[in-house]
Write a protein that holds these residues in place. Structure first.
Motif, PDB file in Angstrom:
ATOM      1  N   LEU A   1      -6.830   5.615   5.559  1.00  0.00           N
ATOM      2  CA  LEU A   1      -7.305   6.052   6.867  1.00  0.00           C
ATOM      3  C   LEU A   1      -6.534   5.376   8.001  1.00  0.00           C
ATOM      4  CD1 LEU A   1     -11.167   6.168   6.279  1.00  0.00           C
ATOM      5  CD2 LEU A   1      -9.593   8.100   6.466  1.00  0.00           C
ATOM      6  N   GLY A   2      -6.124   4.120   7.782  1.00  0.00           N
ATOM      7  CA  GLY A   2      -5.317   3.436   8.780  1.00  0.00           C
ATOM      8  C   GLY A   2      -3.972   4.114   8.982  1.00  0.00           C
ATOM      9  N   LEU A   3      -3.330   4.524   7.878  1.00  0.00           N
ATOM     10  CA  LEU A   3      -2.058   5.237   7.999  1.00  0.00           C
ATOM     11  C   LEU A   3      -2.244   6.594   8.675  1.00  0.00           C
ATOM     12  CD1 LEU A   3      -0.395   4.451   4.549  1.00  0.00           C
ATOM     13  CD2 LEU A   3       0.339   3.649   6.791  1.00  0.00           C
ATOM     14  N   ASN A   4      -3.335   7.286   8.323  1.00  0.00           N
ATOM     15  CA  ASN A   4      -3.596   8.577   8.967  1.00  0.00           C
ATOM     16  C   ASN A   4      -3.862   8.406  10.465  1.00  0.00           C
ATOM     17  OD1 ASN A   4      -3.306  10.056   6.611  1.00  0.00           O
ATOM     18  ND2 ASN A   4      -5.467   9.924   6.083  1.00  0.00           N
ATOM     19  N   ALA A   5      -4.616   7.350  10.809  1.00  0.00           N
ATOM     20  CA  ALA A   5      -4.880   7.093  12.233  1.00  0.00           C
ATOM     21  C   ALA A   5      -3.589   6.772  12.978  1.00  0.00           C
ATOM     22  CB  ALA A   5      -5.882   5.939  12.373  1.00  0.00           C
TER      23      ALA A   5
ATOM     24  N   PHE B   1      -2.081   8.804  16.127  1.00  0.00           N
ATOM     25  CA  PHE B   1      -1.727   8.114  17.372  1.00  0.00           C
ATOM     26  C   PHE B   1      -0.301   8.445  17.787  1.00  0.00           C
ATOM     27  CE2 PHE B   1       0.378   4.414  19.285  1.00  0.00           C
ATOM     28  CZ  PHE B   1      -0.353   4.311  20.463  1.00  0.00           C
ATOM     29  N   ILE B   2       0.623   8.407  16.843  1.00  0.00           N
ATOM     30  CA  ILE B   2       2.021   8.714  17.158  1.00  0.00           C
ATOM     31  C   ILE B   2       2.156  10.146  17.644  1.00  0.00           C
ATOM     32  CG2 ILE B   2       4.312   9.013  16.135  1.00  0.00           C
ATOM     33  CD1 ILE B   2       3.739   6.598  14.391  1.00  0.00           C
TER      34      ILE B   2
ATOM     35  N   SER C   1       0.896   7.944   3.167  1.00  0.00           N
ATOM     36  CA  SER C   1      -0.540   7.772   2.943  1.00  0.00           C
ATOM     37  C   SER C   1      -0.993   8.512   1.692  1.00  0.00           C
ATOM     38  CB  SER C   1      -1.331   8.262   4.156  1.00  0.00           C
ATOM     39  OG  SER C   1      -1.240   9.660   4.292  1.00  0.00           O
ATOM     40  N   ARG C   2      -0.326   9.607   1.366  1.00  0.00           N
ATOM     41  CA  ARG C   2      -0.628  10.275   0.105  1.00  0.00           C
ATOM     42  C   ARG C   2      -0.125   9.457  -1.076  1.00  0.00           C
ATOM     43  NH1 ARG C   2       2.156  15.713  -2.487  1.00  0.00           N
ATOM     44  NH2 ARG C   2       0.998  15.659  -4.447  1.00  0.00           N
TER      45      ARG C   2
END
Length: 303
Positions: free
Chosen positions: A286-290, A294-295, A223-224
């Protein structure tokens, strides 16, 4: 022992155990207020920037933004198809390059390396330093790596992936080591006591138990990388490409590169499209962070 002494001892033990003190001095209160104000100010500024950007690009939140190519001739329908697909290609090969190497390096340093050896201590110090190196330096390093490999053109999917892989490699190594270190020593000792080798213990016991933490750190690293433009500028990825990447050696662009290119244009419609693309990029990050959160919450174990 007197009652006062006993009470004082209990207070000291409670303070040490909880890390909290009931004393509220003027200095501590001022420092606490300054911390909360800094946090509040940073969040407010970030929200203001996001709202301002979303407002500017609100008129371009349509499918043409995702399916069309960038066009200076018809800026009203300009899109970021090449940049979005290029970013996906870059993330795919960045993960293929960085994740196996990062996990292998972390397992070696944590499970097999002798911490008394000077070269292992040197690697430890360099890893901590590399995590704080500016991203543009990794672009310069990627150009040097591509030149050593005999590639004259570094502005390809391969060049961009090498730059981003070098960027997130220290992060993956550090987070993987922390995840492996969190696995209780008793699991290793039990496996070794039953006759398993160190490699079998690491592969069959330690690594599977650390996968949730490894996955979280890897996704945060990606995500970065997906939002970085500086190393891609150095390796020569163009911002005006109007075709989809077709392979590892294909010239490509990325969404941050196209945003950077269009924000300097004089046409208001192009800057409006760039504002909408910024929100798309934020949604992807934000999707990758979410997904990482979740994981972590779904699969994290309490030992």
């Amino acid at each position: 022992m007197s009652v006062a002494t006993t009470t004082a001892a209990r207070t000291v033990k409670t303070t040490v155990a909880t890390g909290k003190s009931r004393d509220r001095t003027t200095v501590s209160l001022v420092f606490l207020v300054a911390l909360w104000f800094s946090l509040f100010f940073g969040v407010v500024v970030l929200l203001a920037l996001i709202i301002s950007t979303a407002t500017k690009g609100a008129a371009r939140f349509d499918m043409e933004l995702l399916t069309n190519y960038t066009s200076l001739v018809s800026p009203e329908t300009s899109g970021f198809r090449a940049g979005i697909l290029g970013s996906l290609w870059l993330m795919l090969f960045t993960a293929l390059f960085a994740v196996p190497l990062g996990i292998a390096a972390a397992l070696y340093l944590e499970e097999f390396a002798d911490s008394e050896k000077w070269w292992n201590r040197l690697i430890e110090v360099n890893l901590q330093n590399l995590a704080a190196v500016p991203s543009i330096v990794y672009g310069l390093l990627a150009v040097a790596v591509m030149a050593l490999m005999g590639f004259s053109d570094s502005g390809t999917v391969l060049g961009g992936s090498v730059a981003l892989a070098l960027l997130i490699l220290p992060v993956i190594i550090i987070t993987t080591r922390e995840a492996v270190r969190a696995v209780p020593r008793e699991i290793r000792d039990g496996s070794l006591a039953l006759g398993a080798t160190v490699w079998q213990t690491t592969w069959k016991q330690t690594l599977p138990a650390a996968i949730p933490g490894i996955a979280t750190g890897t996704i945060l690293g990606l995500s970065r990388a997906i939002g970085e433009a500086a190393p891609l500028v150095i390796v020569g990825l163009a911002g005006s490409i109007r075709f989809d990447p077709e392979g590892l050696m294909s010239n490509a662009t990325a969404l941050p590169m196209q945003i950077y290119s269009l924000t300097s244009q004089s046409q208001e419609a192009l800057r409006q499209a760039a504002s909408a693309a910024i929100i798309v990029l934020l949604v992807m990050i934000l999707g990758l962070n979410a997904l990482a959160i979740f994981i972590r919450n779904k699969f994290q174990r309490s030992w």
